[in-house]
Design an enzyme around this catalytic site. Structure first.
Site, PDB file in Angstrom:
ATOM      1  N   LEU A 178       0.850  -1.203   0.000  1.00  0.00           N
ATOM      2  CA  LEU A 178       0.000   0.000   0.000  1.00  0.00           C
ATOM      3  C   LEU A 178       0.882   1.249   0.000  1.00  0.00           C
ATOM      4  CD1 LEU A 178      -2.494  -0.909   2.885  1.00  0.00           C
ATOM      5  CD2 LEU A 178      -3.066  -0.782   0.448  1.00  0.00           C
ATOM      6  N   HIS A 179       0.637   2.124  -0.947  1.00  0.00           N
ATOM      7  CA  HIS A 179       1.385   3.396  -0.910  1.00  0.00           C
ATOM      8  C   HIS A 179       0.647   4.562  -1.552  1.00  0.00           C
ATOM      9  CE1 HIS A 179       2.545   1.867  -4.933  1.00  0.00           C
ATOM     10  NE2 HIS A 179       2.616   3.140  -5.245  1.00  0.00           N
TER      11      HIS A 179
END
Ligand code: UD1
Ligand code: UDP
Length: 365
Positions: free
Chosen positions: A205-206
């Site tokens: 996740l980013h």
């Protein structure tokens, strides 16, 4: 000889530039200058990939580092301009959709140098994503546009780009996957982490919309707290995400999950080994949607849209709303079929995209 500057700057760019550099060198028709903008600079976000993927050491590193969008983009432009003036290339080649892509693209065209965009035409139609702005603008100023999937051709046609500038060549990120699949299979990361084949899920996740927005991040973490009761979750965490949750309540909840293994970003081969053997991948990455399609591993993309629709229509990907219930509903659906999903390999995702790019450029436009 065709003089060409190849640009890379952030993690996914390295996987894309590796086969391109190889194809240019093998063709014997190109004099290359590899420029790293320094947008990503941690060893595990950058240098590691050069060793693993045999990418030549960059001729120049602009060392721009982090900053706001304006600062980072402007800094790349300022530092890239004299490089282009000195080398005086026939082409500047940029890949993907990061800030380094548009920054170097703008410098090139304003100096009258032809711009080549690899992975052109993708559209999420979501201007809230910085990458969408970078993609649309880069395509608008590019002379040659290399496409990974049919939607890219359709989007560019709708935007009025002439057919003659557009070349459907396939996916350079998949060139890298195919070239490294065997090596990745030899990684010992599963043993080291005591993981069993199909006994865990991988998470990355980013996206700012997920990890800068704590309400959204909370929806996702709450779902992981349920899923970890079922299986181990392996989460190599992006520095943006780690910085955001450091010392927060959410960060404490992430650390408290007994079955969630938090790691620094891992190298490409270890990561490919992890995803290849996972029951499931949950991600907001662009590239990982494509990689799971080739691997035949179910992918839940925690986003409202994707610029890579072929991964859904032909691959193993599905979009999942940023909502705990929707994440769990999708998880349970995939669990019900034993994490066994099937898909097709999209056209030209065959390991030869970079060769096709080299051929087109060698012929000239
Ligand atoms: C960038 C790209 C995104 C891509 C992602 C891949 C843009 C607008 N975004 O997002 O499209 O999907 O890379 O990973 O170009 N940081 C470090 N070490 C590093 C790099 C970054 O600690 O080596 C931290 C810094 O605090 C930085 C933050 O991560 O401010 C964000 O980095 P940045 O390159 O601005 O954006 P990404 O979120 O990495
Ligand atoms: N990747 C990696 N190590 C990790 C996470 C991802 O090597 O810990 C690789 C992944 O296999 C893919 C690329 O990084 O090739 C995707 O980059 P990222 O998700 O950062 O960017 P995006 O594709 O979303 O722009």
């Amino acid at each position: 000889m065709i003089k060409i500057i190849c640009v890379c700057g952030a993690r996914p760019n390295f996987m894309k530039i590796a086969p391109i550099m190889r194809a240019f060198n093998e063709s014997g028709e190109f004099e290359t200058l590899l420029v790293h903008t320094g947008q990503h600079y941690d060893k595990k976000m950058s240098h590691l990939f050069f060793d693993e993927l045999n990418i030549p050491k960059p001729d120049i590193n602009l060392e721009v580092g982090s900053g706001s969008h304006a600062v980072q983009t402007a800094e790349v432009m300022k530092r890239f301009e004299p490089v282009v003036q000195d080398f005086d290339p026939n082409y500047v080649l940029v890949v993907g959709d990061v800030n380094s892509t548009i920054a170097c693209g703008l410098v090139a065209v304003k100096l009258g140098v032809k711009l080549v965009h690899v992975e052109a035409g993708l559209r999420s139609f979501d201007k809230g994503m910085p990458e969408e702005i970078n993609r649309v603008l880069t395509d608008r100023i590019s002379d040659l546009l290399f496409i990974t999937e049919q939607s890219g051709i359709d989007n560019l046609k709708n935007e009025g780009v002439e057919d003659s500038r557009v070349h459907f060549v396939g996916n350079v990120m998949i060139d890298t996957l195919i070239a490294n699949r065997e090596k990745a299979a030899a990684s010992d990361i599963l043993e080291k982490m005591e993981l069993t084949e199909k006994g865990y899920a991988v998470i990355t996740l980013h996206r700012p919309s997920n990890v800068d927005d704590m309400e959204n991040f909370n929806e996702i973490i709450t779902a992981f707290e349920e899923i970890e009761k079922d299986m181990k979750l392996v989460f190599p965490i992006h520095p943006r995400t780690r910085n955001n949750i450091k010392g927060t309540e959410l960060g404490k909840r992430v650390e408290a999950m007994k079955n969630l293994i938090l790691l620094d970003p891992v190298g490409y081969l270890d990561f490919l080994c992890l995803t290849s053997n996972a029951a499931l991948v949950m991600t907001d990455s662009g590239g990982i949607q494509e990689e799971t399609t080739i691997l035949g591993v179910p992918c839940m993309t925690l986003r409202e849209n994707t610029e890579r629709p072929v991964t859904i229509t032909e691959g193993t990907n599905r979009l999942v709303h940023i909502d705990t219930d929707d994440i769990l509903r999708n998880y349970n659906e995939i669990k019900e079929v034993n994490f066994d999903v099937s898909g097709k390999i999209p056209k030209f995702w065959d390991g030869k995209a970079a060769e096709r790019i080299a051929k087109v450029l060698a012929v000239g436009d």
